[in-house]
Design an enzyme around this catalytic site. Structure first.
Site, PDB file in Angstrom:
ATOM      1  N   HIS A 161       3.771 -17.333 -14.755  1.00 45.75           N
ATOM      2  CA  HIS A 161       4.341 -16.606 -15.629  1.00 45.75           C
ATOM      3  C   HIS A 161       5.854 -16.102 -15.831  1.00 45.75           C
ATOM      4  O   HIS A 161       6.212 -16.321 -14.986  1.00 45.75           O
ATOM      5  CB  HIS A 161       3.538 -15.399 -15.130  1.00 45.75           C
ATOM      6  CG  HIS A 161       1.923 -15.261 -15.480  1.00 45.75           C
ATOM      7  ND1 HIS A 161       1.290 -15.758 -14.333  1.00 45.75           N
ATOM      8  CD2 HIS A 161       0.708 -15.128 -16.313  1.00 45.75           C
ATOM      9  CE1 HIS A 161      -0.354 -16.015 -14.774  1.00 45.75           C
ATOM     10  NE2 HIS A 161      -0.228 -15.200 -15.492  1.00 45.75           N
ATOM     11  N   ASN A 193       7.061 -19.103  -6.402  1.00 44.19           N
ATOM     12  CA  ASN A 193       6.091 -18.557  -7.965  1.00 44.19           C
ATOM     13  C   ASN A 193       5.585 -17.087  -6.716  1.00 44.19           C
ATOM     14  O   ASN A 193       5.117 -17.079  -7.037  1.00 44.19           O
ATOM     15  CB  ASN A 193       5.462 -19.483  -8.513  1.00 44.19           C
ATOM     16  CG  ASN A 193       4.502 -19.318  -9.201  1.00 44.19           C
ATOM     17  OD1 ASN A 193       4.567 -17.734 -10.168  1.00 44.19           O
ATOM     18  ND2 ASN A 193       3.320 -19.134  -9.534  1.00 44.19           N
TER      19      ASN A 193
END
Length: 349
Positions: A161, A193
């Site tokens: 994201h 991440n």
């Protein structure tokens, strides 16, 4: 070549750019008074007469009178995506965002009594629930340039994201929009991440406890690396199936501006704090100081080809690591799960 050497080169390049007159960040008034100037290639945060920040993101493709463009303008065309909780520009060639922009407050994160009470179309609003969101292709992007779910399948990369889901809990629609692939870029999973990058996202949210308003830009980057022959090259992977089309960024930048009243006696005059961090798309040790990734904002702007802030903002802002603690909170909740221990709730993404 180490990340630190790359960042040093990055900073050196910025110095050269500034010396060559790269202070082309247009304030709102400048852009209005000089219609012949090229439009900005990205969002601009400018300040008004009371030093209050405001986002100016009207990306426009100029209509040149040249007869060569009689039958079409090839672009590049930035897909400006206006979402419930963020704004983004999608890069059709790289198949991921060029940049994303957020405005975070305690209220927007649901951490204060001040909440949105106006319902959509007369119906009640419920907060976003991540478990009800699914990754999906963005139908607003033309099919030939659209990132697809199959492109990430068995790619070895996480669907990272750019705007975290945890930043968009105001409604289910806002949460769902963060799972559109137009908000996603390939990221290394373990060590980045799912860990260091998540800690940084959590840090950005926690800045709302220090500043009344927090503006966050996330920018995928492609930085050069010096190879054995002494030459500098940009090398990156491309994923996708059956034809690789999605570029894998070498680095990611978080650029954060915090605003708060300069004093109780002058609540309308804002004190600004600014910081930029460039991280490699690679595993990062949890104990690595966030400050080791700090770079000048101009470095990010130069590498990305964007103008994020006007000169007035950059010149009037303090260093954010001097007005706030640039310290991450490490929560390795997934490691605890693997070891059969009680998990520790980590930063939600």
């Amino acid at each position: 070549m180490s990340l630190f050497t790359t960042l040093n080169l990055f900073t050196f390049g910025v110095g050269a750019a500034v010396g060559a007159g790269a202070t082309a960040a247009f304030s709102l008034s400048q852009r209005k008074s000089n219609v012949s100037a090229s439009p900005a290639t990205g969002p601009i945060i400018a300040v008004d007469q009371k030093n209050r920040p405001q986002i100016v993101s009207d990306v426009v493709i100029s209509r040149h009178p040249s007869t060569a463009l009689k039958y079409g303008h090839p672009g590049p065309v930035p897909d400006l995506l206006l979402r419930k909780a963020y704004t983004a520009s999608y890069d059709r060639r790289l198949r991921h965002p060029s940049w994303t922009a957020e405005h975070l407050t305690l209220a927007s994160l649901g951490k204060s009594r001040v909440v949105e009470t106006v319902p959509d179309e007369g119906e009640g609003k419920s907060k976003g629930d991540r478990s009800r969101s699914n990754f999906s292709e963005d139908e607003a992007i033309p099919i030939p340039f659209r990132a697809r779910l199959a492109d990430y399948f068995r790619s070895g990369y996480d669907r990272g994201h750019m705007v975290p889901a945890a930043d968009c809990k105001s409604s289910q629609e806002a949460m769902d929009e963060t799972f559109l692939l137009s908000n996603i870029a390939p990221q290394v999973g373990d060590g980045f991440n799912r860990h260091y990058w998540a800690y940084l996202e959590d840090w950005c949210r926690r800045q709302t406890s220090t500043f009344a308003d927090v503006y966050v830009f996330t920018v995928p980057l492609y930085l050069p690396k010096q190879e054995a022959d002494g030459k500098w090259r940009i090398t990156h992977e491309v994923i996708g199936s059956p034809v690789p089309t999605i570029a894998v960024p070498t680095h990611f930048a978080k650029v954060v501006l915090g605003a708060r009243p300069s004093s109780p006696n002058t609540p309308s005059i804002q004190e600004l704090s600014l910081g930029a961090f460039v991280l490699p798309n690679a595993p990062i040790a949890d104990n690595t100081p966030l400050t080791s990734f700090a770079v000048p904002v101009e470095a990010v702007e130069r590498a990305a080809g964007l103008t994020l802030f006007s000169d007035a903002v950059k010149n009037s802002s303090k260093q954010i690591c001097q007005t706030s603690k640039c310290e991450l909170i490490v929560r390795r909740f997934d490691d605890a799960q693997r070891q059969g221990q009680k998990s520790i709730t980590g930063p939600k993404r």
